[in-house]
Design a protein around this motif. Sequence first.
Motif, short mmCIF file in Angstrom:
data_model
loop_
_atom_site.label_atom_id
_atom_site.label_comp_id
_atom_site.label_asym_id
_atom_site.label_seq_id
_atom_site.Cartn_x
_atom_site.Cartn_y
_atom_site.Cartn_z
N MET A 16 38.46 41.53 43.59
CA MET A 16 39.62 42.68 44.87
C MET A 16 40.59 41.45 45.48
O MET A 16 40.35 40.34 46.13
CB MET A 16 38.50 43.09 46.26
CG MET A 16 37.44 43.76 46.45
SD MET A 16 36.83 44.46 47.73
CE MET A 16 34.84 44.57 47.73
N ASP A 17 41.68 42.12 45.56
CA ASP A 17 42.63 41.21 45.25
C ASP A 17 43.52 41.78 47.66
O ASP A 17 44.09 42.86 46.72
CB ASP A 17 43.86 41.85 44.63
CG ASP A 17 45.28 40.24 44.92
OD1 ASP A 17 45.24 40.00 46.19
OD2 ASP A 17 46.06 40.18 44.30
N GLU A 18 43.22 41.42 48.28
CA GLU A 18 43.54 40.94 49.02
C GLU A 18 43.49 42.85 50.11
O GLU A 18 44.44 43.58 50.21
CB GLU A 18 45.21 41.25 49.41
CG GLU A 18 44.85 39.55 49.29
CD GLU A 18 46.45 38.83 50.07
OE1 GLU A 18 47.31 39.78 51.31
OE2 GLU A 18 47.03 37.88 50.00
N PRO A 19 42.13 43.54 49.97
CA PRO A 19 41.80 45.42 49.55
C PRO A 19 42.19 45.62 50.82
O PRO A 19 42.22 46.92 51.05
CB PRO A 19 40.29 45.00 49.39
CG PRO A 19 39.96 43.83 49.55
CD PRO A 19 41.27 43.00 49.19
N LYS A 25 45.66 32.76 44.31
CA LYS A 25 44.84 33.15 44.10
C LYS A 25 44.82 34.18 43.40
O LYS A 25 43.82 34.83 42.70
CB LYS A 25 44.75 34.13 45.61
CG LYS A 25 44.27 33.18 47.09
CD LYS A 25 44.45 33.56 48.21
CE LYS A 25 45.66 34.48 49.13
NZ LYS A 25 47.15 33.29 49.01
N THR A 26 45.60 35.21 43.35
CA THR A 26 46.36 36.21 42.63
C THR A 26 45.99 35.78 40.39
O THR A 26 45.65 36.65 40.53
CB THR A 26 47.38 37.41 43.01
OG1 THR A 26 47.37 37.96 43.90
CG2 THR A 26 47.53 38.35 41.63
N THR A 27 46.90 34.53 40.47
CA THR A 27 46.59 34.26 39.73
C THR A 27 45.51 34.20 38.98
O THR A 27 45.00 35.17 37.69
CB THR A 27 46.89 32.96 39.60
OG1 THR A 27 49.13 33.44 39.69
CG2 THR A 27 47.53 32.43 38.45
#
Lengths: 375, 595
Positions: free
Chosen positions: A159-162, A44-46
């Motif tokens: 948004m990454d796991e905000p 996901k982050t990638t």
Amino acid sequence: MSSSSLSVQGLAKRYGDFVALAPTDLVVADGEFLTLLGPSGSGKTTLLSLLAGLVPPDEGSVRIGSQDVTYAPPYERDIGVVFQNYALFPHMTVEENIAFPLKMRKVAAAEAKRRAGEALEMVHLPHIAGRYPRELSGGQQQRVALARCMVYKPSIILMDEPLGALDKKLREHMQLEIKRLHRELGTTVVYVTHDQEEAMTMSDRICLMNAGRIEQLGTPADLYFRPRSLFVADFLGESNILPAALRGRSGDEVEIGLGTLGVPGRALANGNDLPPGSEVRVMVRPQNLTVARGAGNAVGGLQGRVSEVMVTGSLTKVYMEPLDGKLPPLVAAFPTRNETDAVRIDDVLTLSWSGRDAVVIADMTADRARAAGTA
Amino acid sequence: MSGQSLAMTHVPGAKRHSPPPAWRKPVLMGAPLVLLLVAFLVFPVGQLLALSVYNGQGFTLAPYAQLFASSLYVTVLWITLKISLATTLVAVVAAYPVAYLISIAKGPAKSRLIFWVLLSFWTSFLVRAFAWVVILGRNGVVNSTLMSLGIIDSPADLLYGFGAVLVGMVHAMLPLAVMTMLAVMENIDRTLPRAAGTLGAKPGTAFWTVYFPLSLPGVAASAIMVFVSAIGFFIVPALLGGRKETMITQLIIDQVQQTLNWGLAGAISVLLLTVVLVVFVLYDRVFGFASLTGESAVVRNRDTAMRRLGGRVLAALGSASDALIGLMPRRHPLRGRAERPLALTAFVWLLLVLISLPAFLMIPLSFGKGGLAWPPSGFTLQWYQQLLDSPIWMQALWRSIVVAFGTGLLSMAIGVPAAFLMVRGRMRGKGAMLAFILSPIVVPRMIIAVGMFYVFAQMGLVGTILGLVIGHTVVAVPYVVMTMMAVLRNYDTRLDLAAQSLGARPLAALRHVTFPILGAGMLSSFLFAFATSFDELTISLFSSGGLSATLPKQFWDEVTLQVSPVIAAVSTGLLLFVATLIFVADRLRRRSLAG
Ligand SMILES: Nc1ncnc2c1ncn2[C@@H]1O[C@H](COP(=O)(O)OP(=O)(O)O)[C@@H](O)[C@H]1O
Ligand SMILES: [Mg+2]
């Protein structure tokens, strides 16, 4: 909602031999709220970093609007990123943090100050402009990060796991806030989470990822009620997955026989066109099972002995061992009622369901993976 | 009533646990270090300062009258400040790119960079200063190279001037500047510049408006460490400077060793100490002492004109760098983006080669027949033979090793508990205590050394191993405390609680859980103390006595009296020793991390 604001073609990223993201296609509509959901390490982050331009891709392309931005640096993309740890600049006040992107866009100082004030009002924090990030609570920092991202109205917000660092209650509150802001601003949002409930509540569509690829992409209802693989069925909420044989077909439903006894039942075909006799899996959600007392003789009933009863608040869950030993354990859920007719351990119950609530899953990859894992 | 309920809850046979007095543990942990510093830092320095106003019969200001009678002392103080400030400025500016590159490098590249910085850091000040004598001398490397190239006809006077002193001082201080800065830079959140990028900042602007302000506490810490070390330094001005580069510490040595004028020595010390304290108070006002131990400093000024001006300057620097970067050709910004900027890497390696080279020049000279003139000629082992045959050198080596071990052990024994107390203890006055523990770094080494000599002489400790171990421990223990504090801050204390909940008593938890995990940090603390002692000259200069020199003292006596190629052989040996030490320490650290 028609034009695409973001599209990705054959985008891939490897670290050495390790495939962090297999070639991936994805189109995000203008104003859409798309969630990347998946277990930790699924890429996901990638994918998000590739969209933001924080890491260069190995192949494929990224378009924002009509522009190819595959190799454009972050500051040339019209995006905003909310990082997991917020990434607020510790040496700047809240106001300076929020004005920073405006300053980068050469907005005049007075105008920047005014707009920063507006952004703070949007997140209901007008009184903290002069404070430093470390003087704020986690929830406040989160809002400031949102405000800093919204203030320059990027066409896409990533948004990454905000909400990962917040406690449950605050998290639920912030979910509503983010939804509200999304509605008010109409920005496209790509949101990363590993929490399936969060994904279900917030998203227009969910992109479920597994091991560096997209497992299924669809509305929350698609994924929840019409999973195309066991992985998807398993990942979103609790489910009963039963081995079954196809018997026949009528419209979009199929007739099935369950377990060794061939207990008859019905289920949605879910887009598969396997011939009768094929071995498949059938999924039914616990709350869609109807529970009847005793070894009833209703057609389409599965019988099981209660092994555990759990009251989880609004729902009561009943775990059962099917009398047909070949079937896996089952779980049914129903609204908790006052203890007039309580189910007890060792009771024998009969379970049935409507054909519209069960679906056939033809893809057995996760099943095989699981088998390989235990072997 | 309450007595009854107590009796009821008391399980027969179980040990009663009355709470130990709250003061006992902190006192046991902190007292040894505090006592040591009181007895061998505060008392000696106090004695020396007192000597400036007490002449044996009564109060006097005569030494001060002498101090200000001629312009000599004030001039020397002025020169000292000038050299120290120039050194600080150049060292900090040069150290910044090195520390920055190390902080963004990863894996083997990072280890390589750190190795070279550490090698310079630990290579004896004496070796490095002496190397410059050889490089800049009349028959030195520079002159003979320039002459053989036909650029000059006769040797230029490069030695014994401001330039030589500055080069030597910067060279001596650069590794310290890098290491101090690095401690702060490593703690800067790497996502912040990236976040700036997503918010629209180009690389240059992201660096100057986000990274650079966050690294400023490191720059400040590094500047003050370099300044304070430089102001109390005498090796470089003594070896490389002429009369006009005399620094104030050299005057103190003269008063003690030649004139035996303790009163004047005390008065000069007061002068020096005052300057240092003023600098430190200013530093604390602006940055806070916490930044010295790698903690991020507290921002104090909210909205001052200074701050706004600073913001403008940084924004301008950012735009300027972006314009410069924009001039360079680029194909695809992301695809062509190197992991690290090439120009920066090249510059840093050039710098590292420059600071490593001088010591390495000792190697060919130590095998050459032609003495210390450049270029070396022939091959011989005679200098090594002389060294091994010399009982004076061998005894000095042996004494240094014993003293360094003793210093390492004593520093750990009293420094580690104090570090635990500083990080985990909850008590009032912790900040004051930390400042006290770190004070041996603040007080110029020369003042400590002279005061200690005075006190040791009365106690009969001059010329003894014990005296040297005590003296070296006083100056080494702050580093042990600082290193251990950094290690302990990153250590998850819940592991101890977990061990105790599993049945381990506090000492067992310490032995089986805490120490194995902290092993690497403890090892580097020990090595820090060991190396500090092994290279210590100032205290040994006085307190080792005439006949029982340590290795640095012997080295010093040799280079100030006569210069022989044996020095090159000793230097080569020290270089090898330090390289091995760093290598072994790194290996051990990796194994303990992997294990
Ligand atoms: N810089 C990197 N170097 C090597 N492997 C990486 C790097 N970044 C991510 N990975 C690997 O790629 C995989 C996917 O990571 P990530 O996208 O962060 O997963 P997620 O965000 O879904 O938890 C992980 O297995 C991770 O270990
Ligand atoms: Mg992630």
